[in-house]
Scaffold this motif. Structure first.
Motif, PDB file in Angstrom:
ATOM      1  N   LYS A  74      -1.457 -17.334   4.173  1.00 17.92           N
ATOM      2  CA  LYS A  74      -1.485 -16.542   5.410  1.00 17.92           C
ATOM      3  C   LYS A  74      -1.928 -15.112   5.111  1.00 17.92           C
ATOM      4  CE  LYS A  74       2.800 -17.248   6.800  1.00 17.92           C
ATOM      5  NZ  LYS A  74       4.045 -17.457   7.568  1.00 17.92           N
ATOM      6  N   VAL A  75      -2.503 -14.476   6.112  1.00 22.79           N
ATOM      7  CA  VAL A  75      -2.790 -13.043   6.024  1.00 22.79           C
ATOM      8  C   VAL A  75      -1.906 -12.338   7.056  1.00 22.79           C
ATOM      9  CG1 VAL A  75      -5.155 -13.358   5.228  1.00 22.79           C
ATOM     10  CG2 VAL A  75      -4.732 -13.224   7.680  1.00 22.79           C
ATOM     11  N   PRO A  76      -1.639 -11.043   6.854  1.00 23.47           N
ATOM     12  CA  PRO A  76      -2.138 -10.165   5.801  1.00 23.47           C
ATOM     13  C   PRO A  76      -1.346 -10.302   4.503  1.00 23.47           C
ATOM     14  CG  PRO A  76      -0.656  -8.937   7.214  1.00 23.47           C
ATOM     15  CD  PRO A  76      -0.767 -10.308   7.814  1.00 23.47           C
ATOM     16  N   LEU A  77      -2.013  -9.884   3.445  1.00 21.66           N
ATOM     17  CA  LEU A  77      -1.387  -9.813   2.122  1.00 21.66           C
ATOM     18  C   LEU A  77      -1.842  -8.533   1.453  1.00 21.66           C
ATOM     19  CD1 LEU A  77      -1.778 -13.077   0.056  1.00 21.66           C
ATOM     20  CD2 LEU A  77       0.240 -12.250   1.233  1.00 21.66           C
ATOM     21  N   LEU A  78      -0.946  -7.940   0.689  1.00 22.28           N
ATOM     22  CA  LEU A  78      -1.320  -6.781  -0.112  1.00 22.28           C
ATOM     23  C   LEU A  78      -1.091  -7.116  -1.577  1.00 22.28           C
ATOM     24  CD1 LEU A  78      -2.240  -3.752   0.357  1.00 22.28           C
ATOM     25  CD2 LEU A  78       0.116  -3.162  -0.233  1.00 22.28           C
ATOM     26  N   GLU A  79      -2.113  -6.902  -2.381  1.00 27.16           N
ATOM     27  CA  GLU A  79      -2.008  -7.052  -3.836  1.00 27.16           C
ATOM     28  C   GLU A  79      -1.925  -5.646  -4.419  1.00 27.16           C
ATOM     29  OE1 GLU A  79      -5.185  -7.893  -7.418  1.00 27.16           O
ATOM     30  OE2 GLU A  79      -5.505  -8.932  -5.516  1.00 27.16           O
ATOM     31  N   HIS A  80      -0.784  -5.322  -5.039  1.00 25.64           N
ATOM     32  CA  HIS A  80      -0.590  -3.959  -5.541  1.00 25.64           C
ATOM     33  C   HIS A  80       0.385  -3.972  -6.711  1.00 25.64           C
ATOM     34  CE1 HIS A  80       1.266   0.240  -5.232  1.00 25.64           C
ATOM     35  NE2 HIS A  80       0.003   0.457  -5.513  1.00 25.64           N
ATOM     36  N   ASN A  81       0.013  -3.280  -7.781  1.00 23.24           N
ATOM     37  CA  ASN A  81       0.896  -3.136  -8.951  1.00 23.24           C
ATOM     38  C   ASN A  81       1.444  -4.471  -9.452  1.00 23.24           C
ATOM     39  OD1 ASN A  81       0.530  -0.432  -9.098  1.00 23.24           O
ATOM     40  ND2 ASN A  81       2.544   0.162  -8.331  1.00 23.24           N
ATOM     41  N   GLY A  82       0.572  -5.465  -9.532  1.00 19.68           N
ATOM     42  CA  GLY A  82       0.977  -6.743 -10.105  1.00 19.68           C
ATOM     43  C   GLY A  82       1.845  -7.596  -9.205  1.00 19.68           C
ATOM     44  N   GLN A  83       1.927  -7.247  -7.927  1.00 17.30           N
ATOM     45  CA  GLN A  83       2.707  -8.090  -7.014  1.00 17.30           C
ATOM     46  C   GLN A  83       1.925  -8.367  -5.736  1.00 17.30           C
ATOM     47  OE1 GLN A  83       6.290  -6.191  -5.502  1.00 17.30           O
ATOM     48  NE2 GLN A  83       5.414  -4.161  -5.739  1.00 17.30           N
ATOM     49  N   ILE A  84       2.366  -9.416  -5.032  1.00 15.06           N
ATOM     50  CA  ILE A  84       1.771  -9.805  -3.754  1.00 15.06           C
ATOM     51  C   ILE A  84       2.832  -9.601  -2.675  1.00 15.06           C
ATOM     52  CG2 ILE A  84       0.951 -11.761  -2.387  1.00 15.06           C
ATOM     53  CD1 ILE A  84      -1.150 -11.017  -4.350  1.00 15.06           C
ATOM     54  N   ILE A  85       2.485  -8.832  -1.640  1.00 22.36           N
ATOM     55  CA  ILE A  85       3.423  -8.576  -0.539  1.00 22.36           C
ATOM     56  C   ILE A  85       2.853  -9.196   0.727  1.00 22.36           C
ATOM     57  CG2 ILE A  85       4.611  -6.776   0.802  1.00 22.36           C
ATOM     58  CD1 ILE A  85       3.377  -5.327  -2.159  1.00 22.36           C
ATOM     59  N   GLY A  86       3.655 -10.037   1.393  1.00 20.17           N
ATOM     60  CA  GLY A  86       3.235 -10.673   2.639  1.00 20.17           C
ATOM     61  C   GLY A  86       4.106 -10.215   3.798  1.00 20.17           C
ATOM     62  N   GLU A  87       3.879 -10.780   4.981  1.00 18.64           N
ATOM     63  CA  GLU A  87       4.576 -10.435   6.230  1.00 18.64           C
ATOM     64  C   GLU A  87       4.163  -9.030   6.679  1.00 18.64           C
ATOM     65  OE1 GLU A  87       6.072 -12.616   7.999  1.00 18.64           O
ATOM     66  OE2 GLU A  87       6.051 -14.137   6.433  1.00 18.64           O
ATOM     67  N   SER A  88       3.496  -8.970   7.825  1.00 15.01           N
ATOM     68  CA  SER A  88       2.814  -7.737   8.226  1.00 15.01           C
ATOM     69  C   SER A  88       3.737  -6.523   8.368  1.00 15.01           C
ATOM     70  CB  SER A  88       2.044  -7.957   9.532  1.00 15.01           C
ATOM     71  OG  SER A  88       2.918  -8.329  10.576  1.00 15.01           O
ATOM     72  N   ILE A  89       4.938  -6.701   8.928  1.00 10.28           N
ATOM     73  CA  ILE A  89       5.831  -5.543   9.094  1.00 10.28           C
ATOM     74  C   ILE A  89       6.269  -5.024   7.721  1.00 10.28           C
ATOM     75  CG2 ILE A  89       8.009  -4.699  10.069  1.00 10.28           C
ATOM     76  CD1 ILE A  89       5.934  -5.317  12.224  1.00 10.28           C
ATOM     77  N   ASP A  90       6.550  -5.944   6.798  1.00 12.82           N
ATOM     78  CA  ASP A  90       6.910  -5.535   5.433  1.00 12.82           C
ATOM     79  C   ASP A  90       5.747  -4.801   4.767  1.00 12.82           C
ATOM     80  OD1 ASP A  90       9.363  -6.745   5.754  1.00 12.82           O
ATOM     81  OD2 ASP A  90       8.782  -8.603   4.754  1.00 12.82           O
ATOM     82  N   VAL A  91       4.526  -5.289   5.003  1.00 16.06           N
ATOM     83  CA  VAL A  91       3.358  -4.674   4.357  1.00 16.06           C
ATOM     84  C   VAL A  91       3.115  -3.262   4.897  1.00 16.06           C
ATOM     85  CG1 VAL A  91       0.882  -4.837   3.894  1.00 16.06           C
ATOM     86  CG2 VAL A  91       2.267  -6.912   3.878  1.00 16.06           C
ATOM     87  N   ILE A  92       3.213  -3.072   6.218  1.00 17.69           N
ATOM     88  CA  ILE A  92       2.937  -1.720   6.746  1.00 17.69           C
ATOM     89  C   ILE A  92       4.013  -0.727   6.291  1.00 17.69           C
ATOM     90  CG2 ILE A  92       1.480  -2.475   8.675  1.00 17.69           C
ATOM     91  CD1 ILE A  92       3.786  -2.028  10.602  1.00 17.69           C
ATOM     92  N   LYS A  93       5.257  -1.192   6.185  1.00 17.71           N
ATOM     93  CA  LYS A  93       6.316  -0.310   5.667  1.00 17.71           C
ATOM     94  C   LYS A  93       6.043   0.031   4.199  1.00 17.71           C
ATOM     95  CE  LYS A  93      10.211  -1.863   8.579  1.00 17.71           C
ATOM     96  NZ  LYS A  93      11.494  -2.597   8.538  1.00 17.71           N
TER      97      LYS A  93
END
Length: 230
Positions: A74-93
């Motif tokens: 699923k999108v969105p996803l953020l790849e940052h500092n060796g980790q993957i963050i999903g769920e849009s509200i979590d990503v924008i925070k």
């Protein structure tokens, strides 16, 4: 403001970009309202050079996306500092907290608490409107938009939910954008009629480049929603 040159969407034939090579990547679909929340946040904070867009064609998505990047695919996803963050509200925070640029949550505890209320209500809001599309769209969607009108009355130091622009506005506008288009184009209904705060909110958001650059082609919304709900 310079319009960003957006990369083409990757399909099932596309090669996978490197993973965890130090580049911060935002996996998205240009038509997804949930991913649009992250896109607006990235743009508003001026992170176009820090967070690279990887656009996916969700109708013909690459196998490597679920196999190597994110099992839920699923999108969105953020790849940052060796980790993957999903769920849009979590990503924008996460983006707001971990990257430079203007803060999108105020320090005021009452406003932060109200932001959480709005985040908690957002799935109810979207579900109510989507359900309304299958019944009496104008009447059944009314309470959801009335909730927004009431919420916009809470703070009077600006036209946005918390007065000034915040993640709460960014969380809601992608779905409101689509709902407004569909109800207007297909049902000839103006969601801002008798809702002056909602009208002003949409008008002010439309002045913000970071949001304007992410808006979807109205025809795509109408075609997609007609297929889904009519």
């Amino acid at each position: 403001t310079v319009q960003e040159n957006l990369p083409p969407s990757l399909d099932s034939k596309a090669e996978q970009p490197p993973l965890f090579d130090g580049t911060t990547r935002f996996y998205t679909s240009y038509t997804c309202p949930y991913a649009q929340r992250v896109w607006i946040t990235r743009n508003y904070k001026g992170l176009q050079d820090k967070i690279k867009i990887v656009a996916l064609n969700l109708q013909d998505r690459p196998a490597w996306f679920s196999e190597k990047v994110y099992r839920d695919s699923k999108v969105p996803l953020l790849e940052h500092n060796g980790q993957i963050i999903g769920e849009s509200i979590d990503v924008i925070k996460y983006v707001d907290t971990n990257f430079e640029g203007p803060s999108l949550l105020p320090n005021d505890p009452a406003k932060r608490e109200f932001a959480e209320e709005l985040f908690n209500y957002i799935d109810t809001f979207t579900t109510e409107v989507y359900t309304a599309f299958k019944g009496d769209p104008i009447k059944d969607s009314g309470p959801a938009f009335d909730y927004l009108e009431k919420a916009l009355n809470k703070f009077d130091d600006g036209p946005f939910f918390l007065g000034q622009l915040s993640l709460a506005d960014i969380a809601y506008i992608p779905n409101v954008e689509r709902f407004e288009i569909f109800l207007s184009e297909v049902w000839k209904h103006d969601i801002t009629a008798s809702r002056p705060k909602l009208a002003a909110w949409i008008e002010q958001l439309n002045k913000i480049d970071a949001y304007r650059q992410t808006k979807i082609d109205p025809k795509k919304v109408v075609d997609l929603y007609k297929t889904r709900y009519m």
